[in-house]
Structure formats: C-alpha cells, structure tokens
Design a protein around this motif. Structure first.
Motif, PDB file in Angstrom:
ATOM      1  N   GLY A   1      17.884 -44.275 -98.739  1.00 16.83           N
ATOM      2  CA  GLY A   1      17.389 -43.168 -99.548  1.00 16.83           C
ATOM      3  C   GLY A   1      15.996 -43.297-100.104  1.00 16.83           C
ATOM      4  O   GLY A   1      15.553 -42.435-100.870  1.00 16.83           O
ATOM      5  N   ASN A   2      15.259 -44.353 -99.751  1.00 15.03           N
ATOM      6  CA  ASN A   2      13.922 -44.534-100.322  1.00 15.03           C
ATOM      7  C   ASN A   2      12.844 -44.229 -99.290  1.00 15.03           C
ATOM      8  O   ASN A   2      12.899 -44.728 -98.162  1.00 15.03           O
ATOM      9  N   ILE A   3      11.858 -43.437 -99.661  1.00 16.71           N
ATOM     10  CA  ILE A   3      10.759 -43.117 -98.738  1.00 16.71           C
ATOM     11  C   ILE A   3       9.406 -43.595 -99.262  1.00 16.71           C
ATOM     12  O   ILE A   3       8.392 -43.456 -98.579  1.00 16.71           O
ATOM     13  N   GLU A   4       9.362 -44.173-100.478  1.00 16.97           N
ATOM     14  CA  GLU A   4       8.106 -44.641-101.067  1.00 16.97           C
ATOM     15  C   GLU A   4       8.092 -46.165-101.037  1.00 16.97           C
ATOM     16  O   GLU A   4       8.803 -46.819-101.789  1.00 16.97           O
ATOM     17  N   GLY A   5       7.265 -46.736-100.175  1.00 21.72           N
ATOM     18  CA  GLY A   5       7.269 -48.171 -99.990  1.00 21.72           C
ATOM     19  C   GLY A   5       6.407 -48.932-100.975  1.00 21.72           C
ATOM     20  O   GLY A   5       5.477 -48.385-101.572  1.00 21.72           O
ATOM     21  N   ILE A   6       6.718 -50.212-101.142  1.00 22.21           N
ATOM     22  CA  ILE A   6       5.893 -51.099-101.960  1.00 22.21           C
ATOM     23  C   ILE A   6       4.502 -51.227-101.357  1.00 22.21           C
ATOM     24  O   ILE A   6       3.538 -51.582-102.037  1.00 22.21           O
ATOM     25  N   ASP A   7       4.400 -50.892-100.052  1.00 26.73           N
ATOM     26  CA  ASP A   7       3.114 -50.956 -99.359  1.00 26.73           C
ATOM     27  C   ASP A   7       2.277 -49.698 -99.559  1.00 26.73           C
ATOM     28  O   ASP A   7       1.203 -49.550 -98.976  1.00 26.73           O
ATOM     29  N   GLY A   8       2.766 -48.766-100.371  1.00 26.51           N
ATOM     30  CA  GLY A   8       2.025 -47.549-100.663  1.00 26.51           C
ATOM     31  C   GLY A   8       2.257 -46.422 -99.683  1.00 26.51           C
ATOM     32  O   GLY A   8       1.726 -45.322 -99.864  1.00 26.51           O
ATOM     33  N   VAL A   9       3.048 -46.656 -98.659  1.00 23.61           N
ATOM     34  CA  VAL A   9       3.316 -45.638 -97.649  1.00 23.61           C
ATOM     35  C   VAL A   9       4.482 -44.760 -98.081  1.00 23.61           C
ATOM     36  O   VAL A   9       5.505 -45.263 -98.565  1.00 23.61           O
ATOM     37  N   ILE A  10       4.325 -43.462 -97.915  1.00 21.66           N
ATOM     38  CA  ILE A  10       5.411 -42.510 -98.124  1.00 21.66           C
ATOM     39  C   ILE A  10       5.784 -41.947 -96.762  1.00 21.66           C
ATOM     40  O   ILE A  10       4.957 -41.347 -96.082  1.00 21.66           O
ATOM     41  N   ASP A  11       7.026 -42.154 -96.349  1.00 23.47           N
ATOM     42  CA  ASP A  11       7.408 -41.817 -94.979  1.00 23.47           C
ATOM     43  C   ASP A  11       8.878 -41.422 -94.931  1.00 23.47           C
ATOM     44  O   ASP A  11       9.756 -42.209 -95.257  1.00 23.47           O
ATOM     45  N   ASN A  12       9.139 -40.186 -94.520  1.00 25.93           N
ATOM     46  CA  ASN A  12      10.519 -39.732 -94.346  1.00 25.93           C
ATOM     47  C   ASN A  12      10.829 -39.405 -92.893  1.00 25.93           C
ATOM     48  O   ASN A  12      11.769 -38.672 -92.587  1.00 25.93           O
ATOM     49  N   THR A  13      10.028 -39.950 -91.983  1.00 26.13           N
ATOM     50  CA  THR A  13      10.184 -39.615 -90.564  1.00 26.13           C
ATOM     51  C   THR A  13      10.625 -40.797 -89.710  1.00 26.13           C
ATOM     52  O   THR A  13      10.774 -40.642 -88.502  1.00 26.13           O
ATOM     53  N   THR A  14      10.807 -41.971 -90.303  1.00 26.59           N
ATOM     54  CA  THR A  14      11.254 -43.128 -89.533  1.00 26.59           C
ATOM     55  C   THR A  14      12.325 -43.883 -90.308  1.00 26.59           C
ATOM     56  O   THR A  14      12.468 -43.717 -91.522  1.00 26.59           O
ATOM     57  N   PHE A  15      13.068 -44.694 -89.580  1.00 23.20           N
ATOM     58  CA  PHE A  15      14.003 -45.629 -90.198  1.00 23.20           C
ATOM     59  C   PHE A  15      14.121 -46.836 -89.286  1.00 23.20           C
ATOM     60  O   PHE A  15      13.690 -46.813 -88.131  1.00 23.20           O
ATOM     61  N   ARG A  16      14.705 -47.908 -89.809  1.00 28.57           N
ATOM     62  CA  ARG A  16      14.805 -49.145 -89.044  1.00 28.57           C
ATOM     63  C   ARG A  16      16.246 -49.416 -88.609  1.00 28.57           C
ATOM     64  O   ARG A  16      17.193 -49.088 -89.325  1.00 28.57           O
ATOM     65  N   VAL A  17      16.351 -50.030 -87.430  1.00 29.49           N
ATOM     66  CA  VAL A  17      17.637 -50.497 -86.924  1.00 29.49           C
ATOM     67  C   VAL A  17      17.478 -51.979 -86.607  1.00 29.49           C
ATOM     68  O   VAL A  17      16.758 -52.357 -85.678  1.00 29.49           O
TER      69      VAL A  17
ATOM     70  N   GLY B   1      31.677 -62.240 -83.555  1.00 32.67           N
ATOM     71  CA  GLY B   1      31.523 -61.816 -82.171  1.00 32.67           C
ATOM     72  C   GLY B   1      31.564 -60.322 -81.947  1.00 32.67           C
ATOM     73  O   GLY B   1      31.582 -59.860 -80.799  1.00 32.67           O
ATOM     74  N   PHE B   2      31.569 -59.516 -83.029  1.00 35.84           N
ATOM     75  CA  PHE B   2      31.597 -58.064 -82.904  1.00 35.84           C
ATOM     76  C   PHE B   2      30.173 -57.501 -82.938  1.00 35.84           C
ATOM     77  O   PHE B   2      29.341 -57.968 -83.711  1.00 35.84           O
ATOM     78  N   PRO B   3      29.887 -56.457 -82.146  1.00 36.48           N
ATOM     79  CA  PRO B   3      28.562 -55.832 -82.200  1.00 36.48           C
ATOM     80  C   PRO B   3      28.359 -55.098 -83.515  1.00 36.48           C
ATOM     81  O   PRO B   3      29.297 -54.515 -84.060  1.00 36.48           O
ATOM     82  N   GLY B   4      27.144 -55.117 -84.023  1.00 33.47           N
ATOM     83  CA  GLY B   4      26.856 -54.392 -85.247  1.00 33.47           C
ATOM     84  C   GLY B   4      25.378 -54.392 -85.557  1.00 33.47           C
ATOM     85  O   GLY B   4      24.653 -55.320 -85.172  1.00 33.47           O
ATOM     86  N   VAL B   5      24.923 -53.348 -86.244  1.00 33.09           N
ATOM     87  CA  VAL B   5      23.512 -53.213 -86.599  1.00 33.09           C
ATOM     88  C   VAL B   5      23.400 -52.787 -88.052  1.00 33.09           C
ATOM     89  O   VAL B   5      24.370 -52.330 -88.666  1.00 33.09           O
ATOM     90  N   ARG B   6      22.205 -52.950 -88.577  1.00 36.29           N
ATOM     91  CA  ARG B   6      21.890 -52.452 -89.927  1.00 36.29           C
ATOM     92  C   ARG B   6      20.949 -51.265 -89.788  1.00 36.29           C
ATOM     93  O   ARG B   6      19.905 -51.356 -89.133  1.00 36.29           O
ATOM     94  N   ILE B   7      21.306 -50.157 -90.424  1.00 37.88           N
ATOM     95  CA  ILE B   7      20.469 -48.961 -90.458  1.00 37.88           C
ATOM     96  C   ILE B   7      19.946 -48.795 -91.878  1.00 37.88           C
ATOM     97  O   ILE B   7      20.719 -48.821 -92.844  1.00 37.88           O
ATOM     98  N   MET B   8      18.631 -48.627 -92.018  1.00 35.64           N
ATOM     99  CA  MET B   8      18.063 -48.512 -93.357  1.00 35.64           C
ATOM    100  C   MET B   8      16.666 -47.886 -93.298  1.00 35.64           C
ATOM    101  O   MET B   8      16.084 -47.693 -92.238  1.00 35.64           O
ATOM    102  N   GLU B   9      16.158 -47.588 -94.468  1.00 36.60           N
ATOM    103  CA  GLU B   9      14.818 -47.020 -94.622  1.00 36.60           C
ATOM    104  C   GLU B   9      13.755 -47.938 -94.029  1.00 36.60           C
ATOM    105  O   GLU B   9      13.967 -49.148 -93.895  1.00 36.60           O
ATOM    106  N   THR B  10      12.612 -47.379 -93.706  1.00 33.21           N
ATOM    107  CA  THR B  10      11.515 -48.169 -93.134  1.00 33.21           C
ATOM    108  C   THR B  10      10.718 -48.879 -94.213  1.00 33.21           C
ATOM    109  O   THR B  10      10.350 -50.045 -94.067  1.00 33.21           O
ATOM    110  N   HIS B  11      10.447 -48.193 -95.308  1.00 35.24           N
ATOM    111  CA  HIS B  11       9.552 -48.729 -96.337  1.00 35.24           C
ATOM    112  C   HIS B  11      10.342 -49.001 -97.625  1.00 35.24           C
ATOM    113  O   HIS B  11      10.686 -48.090 -98.377  1.00 35.24           O
ATOM    114  N   GLU B  12      10.614 -50.266 -97.878  1.00 29.38           N
ATOM    115  CA  GLU B  12      11.336 -50.652 -99.086  1.00 29.38           C
ATOM    116  C   GLU B  12      10.378 -50.740-100.278  1.00 29.38           C
ATOM    117  O   GLU B  12       9.173 -50.912-100.109  1.00 29.38           O
TER     118      GLU B  12
END
Length: 455
Positions: free
Chosen positions: A218-234, A304-315
């Motif tokens: 739910g966060n789009i304002e990064g500590i790096d100063g970037v505001i971004d609601n168009t990407t996320f990380r996997v 041994g199970f497949p799994g990923v983490r989905i989260m915001e790009t800019h923490e």
C-alpha cells in the motif's frame, strides 16, 4: 461425390484439429477480476485492523477490541461472512501451535501463534492448492513491545486486507483447484505462522502450486523520494532450497539455476500483469527477499514449496517498525494516512488474477525431458496430464540471459515435439499445460535427458 459434400467431409474430419490449432489468447474473466478489487472496501478493512491498536504477537488475546486476539477473530468472522454470501463455499478455521520461548529470542514466554485459514475447495483437485497470504501481526521499534500502539497499516494490514478482498471476488467463481486465503501470525517474531502452515502442508502431503505472500502492498512514496503507483516487486528464489546433489549437477551442466518453481511463479505473475492490467508493471527481483530480510513465503520455500513475495516497489523505512513519534520534524510510524488504497487494490487485482489463472489451469506436465546435443534441433518430451480441461501443451524458450520467456509454440495434445533449427546450446526451454479456456500451468523446466534409443 459433389464438391459441397467433399467440403463437408473435410470440415468434419478436421474440426477437432481446427479447434486445437491455438488456444484462446485471453480469458475475459481475468480482465473482470483484475478490476474488481475495491479501494473503498480495502480502506475499510485496513481501518478496522488498525483500530485494534496493536496486533503484536505478544499483545492481548482476550480483549474484544484490542490486540491480536480480537484481530484474528475479526478476520475469521469476515471469512465466515464471505462464505455465507457464497453459500458456504469456504472452510474457515484457526490453525495454531504453541511456540516455546526456549531458543526463540523474540518469544520471551511460550506463546500460541494462530493463523486464520479460509479454503475454497476445488471441484477436481481438492488437495491441490494456490495460496494468498497476508500477515496479521504488527510491531514497532522494540520487537518485544506488545503493549504500545502499533497500527501496522501498511505492514501488514494492507496485505491482510488484500487477501480478504481477493476472497470476496474469487468466491463468485468455481475452480478445479483449491484456493486458500490465509492470515499468518508471528511474522515479525520469526516467521512462525508460515512455519506452522508449511510444516502441516508437508506432513499432510498438500500439492501446493504456489503461495503469493503479500507483505506491504500500500505504499507508493519511497524513502528514495520516488512516488510510483505503476510498478511492484516480485521476489523469488532461483532454485529450490532443498535441491539435491543431482539437481545441482544438472544446473551446472544443463542450466536451470534460475528456473526453479518459485521463479516460474514470478514469471507467471509478470506475464499476467502485462496482459490483464493497465499502467502496472511487475519487477522481478532475482532474490529470495529484500537484502538480508525475510517474509512469510520463505518457510514454504524451505519445505520445498514454490512461493513468491509481492510488494510495493518503493519502501519508506520511516514508516516500518517505528514507534509513533516526531523527531527533527520527521513523522515516524506505520499509520493509515500513508496508505494508498487505490494502489493496494491494483496489487490485490494482480494476486486475484494469478490465483484464478492457476486454479483454472490444468496441472503442469510431468517428467519433462530434453535432448538435442550436437544436433540442429531441440526435442522436448513429457508425460501428458490426465485432465478433461487440457487442450494441449505449449513449449517456451528464451535466451539464456533473458529474465522472461520470449518465444512460445503451442504444439497440441502431444507428449513430445521437436523445435527444428533451434539449437539447444543457445536457449533455455520449458513446457506448460494449456487449458481449453486458455489458462496455462506454470512452465516446467526440464531436469532430465531424453533416453537414447537402442539401435
């Protein structure tokens, strides 16, 4: 025989073949699902989770209004209401285990860690699961402080609210494969909720297609100063953590060190996001998790199970694991005012289409093998899936340095295929099952050679 009759005979004899030339290129239901999450409902659920004051694992468990006990009971009630709305389509329960203080530095006294599970049973594969998780618990600066205010609005009420919202949406449909929506506890104290669930899955022989761990969406304002609601990380591990010596040797000589099941889930998320969402891109991070940090997909990976983490790009680290305070004009704390509900809804949509596509898709092919050394072509061979929904199989390949599958060919309902003039040395390959509705299994990377035939 007349020309007209000849044409009719030709069309009838080739009807099945014509129907299998290529699968549907899209499933229109997934466009609807991608846009279904409601920012307003997600906001309401985050507000409710924040209202419990603290959801720390060591917080009050008996109060009706404060602490993790009240929070997990409310989550269970929400799943039960969703189940009532769909005619009892969810099996809702608590899952708990007593975590001892001994050997666990963030558990000062023996503590019950309690997860909430809501299982939507599949019509064909009730013991085959795709899973979406959020974390129930929260924390502030001191990881042992279960008393003071710890709103945990983004970390991780956002992921928990997204999981509840995905259940509201997907329970309107039926799937061959089961879907689990779960709230996991004890994440901040040592990933205990995930360990409990993964251990049970291992002991009971669950067939887990993959887990989508949502931790901060739910966060789009990064500590790096970037505001971004168009990407996320996997985030995804490259190869299974329990890979044996044979598989390690295979990776060394034949490739596949970045083609484990978790990495294929990440590619799957990326592909669906590109096809079914707008103004949103998945960034695949080739790492188990953030640098030196962890999340609730890891215990499943460990088993041994497949799994990923989905989260915001800019923490924004001022808003994570922080006491609520103002220092030098800087506001610290994970408060609801900093959560972007529209963004959380978009990422919930990504989860929902991934769960739905995987649950609608047939199981992947078994025993995928490859051959073609010192030959002008590459041959793949596999065991077909016994599933009435299977239309056929698709072969994927890519440059060895490409993060995503670049090329594909639907080859029909067969168990082997040769890619003519595709030299095995220059590419990596995989095979997926394709359903009649166009939904595909994850890609399976070959891990054995086609046996040579004796002459």
């Amino acid at each position: 025989m007349s020309k007209t009759l000849n044409l009719i005979v030709f069309l009838l004899s080739n009807f099945a073949l014509i129907g299998q030339v290529s699968p549907p290129q899209a499933d229109s239901r997934l466009y609807d699902i991608a846009n279904a999450p409601s920012p307003e409902r997600i906001q309401k659920d985050i507000e409710k989770l924040v209202s419990f004051g603290t959801r720390h694992t060591l917080s009050d468990t008996t109060s009706e209004t404060r602490g993790i006990g009240a929070a997990r009971r409310w989550i269970k009630e929400e799943f039960e209401q969703i189940s009532a709305d769909c005619g009892g389509c969810l099996d809702v329960s608590f899952q708990k285990s007593l975590v001892p203080a001994e050997g666990n530095r963030r558990i000062p006294e023996d503590t019950w860690v309690v997860n909430v599970l809501a299982i939507q049973r599949g019509t064909l594969y009730p013991n085959r699961y795709v899973i979406m998780s959020g974390d129930i618990d929260s924390r502030i600066t001191n990881p042992l402080n279960g008393k003071d205010e710890s709103p945990g609005a983004n970390d991780n009420a956002s992921g928990m609210a997204g999981t509840i919202e995905a259940a509201r949406i997907l329970t309107k449909y039926q799937f061959p494969t089961s879907i689990i929506y779960t709230g996991l506890s004890g994440e901040e104290q040592g990933l205990f909720g995930g360990k409990i669930m993964a251990k049970m899955a291992k002991e009971e022989g669950w067939d887990i297609v993959g887990i989508l761990n949502n931790d901060m969406i739910g966060n789009i304002e990064g500590i790096d100063g970037v505001i971004d609601n168009t990407t996320f990380r996997v985030f995804s591990e490259p190869s299974p953590a329990n890979a044996d010596e044979r598989l390690q040797t295979w990776h060394r000589f034949y490739g596949g060190e970045v083609d484990g099941p978790s990495r294929q889930i990440a590619r799957y998320v990326d592909r669906l996001t590109e096809q079914y969402t707008t103004n949103l891109n998945a960034i695949m991070i080739y790492r188990l998790d953030r640098f030196g940090r962890g999340g609730h997909h890891r215990p499943f990976n460990d088993e041994g199970f497949p799994g990923v983490r989905i989260m915001e790009t800019h923490e924004h680290y001022d808003r994570q694991h922080q006491d609520l305070r103002i220092e030098n004009g800087i506001k610290y704390g994970d408060v609801i005012e900093k959560v972007n509900f529209e963004y959380a809804a978009k990422l919930t949509g990504v989860n929902a289409i991934t769960l739905a596509a995987l649950a609608w898709a047939p199981p992947p092919p078994n025993n995928v093998m490859i051959g073609g050394a010192v030959r002008p072509s590459t041959k793949l061979q596999w065991e077909k899936v016994n599933d009435p929904n299977v239309l056929g199989y698709k072969i994927y390949w890519r440059d060895t340095t490409s993060p995503q599958w670049q090329y594909s060919k639907f080859v029909g309902d067969v168990s082997e295929h040769t890619l003519t003039n595709i030299v095995i040395d220059n590419y990596l390959f995989g095979v997926a099952s394709v359903g009649k509705d166009g939904n595909e299994s994850v890609v399976v990377f070959p891990t054995s050679l086609i046996p040579r035939r004796r002459r």
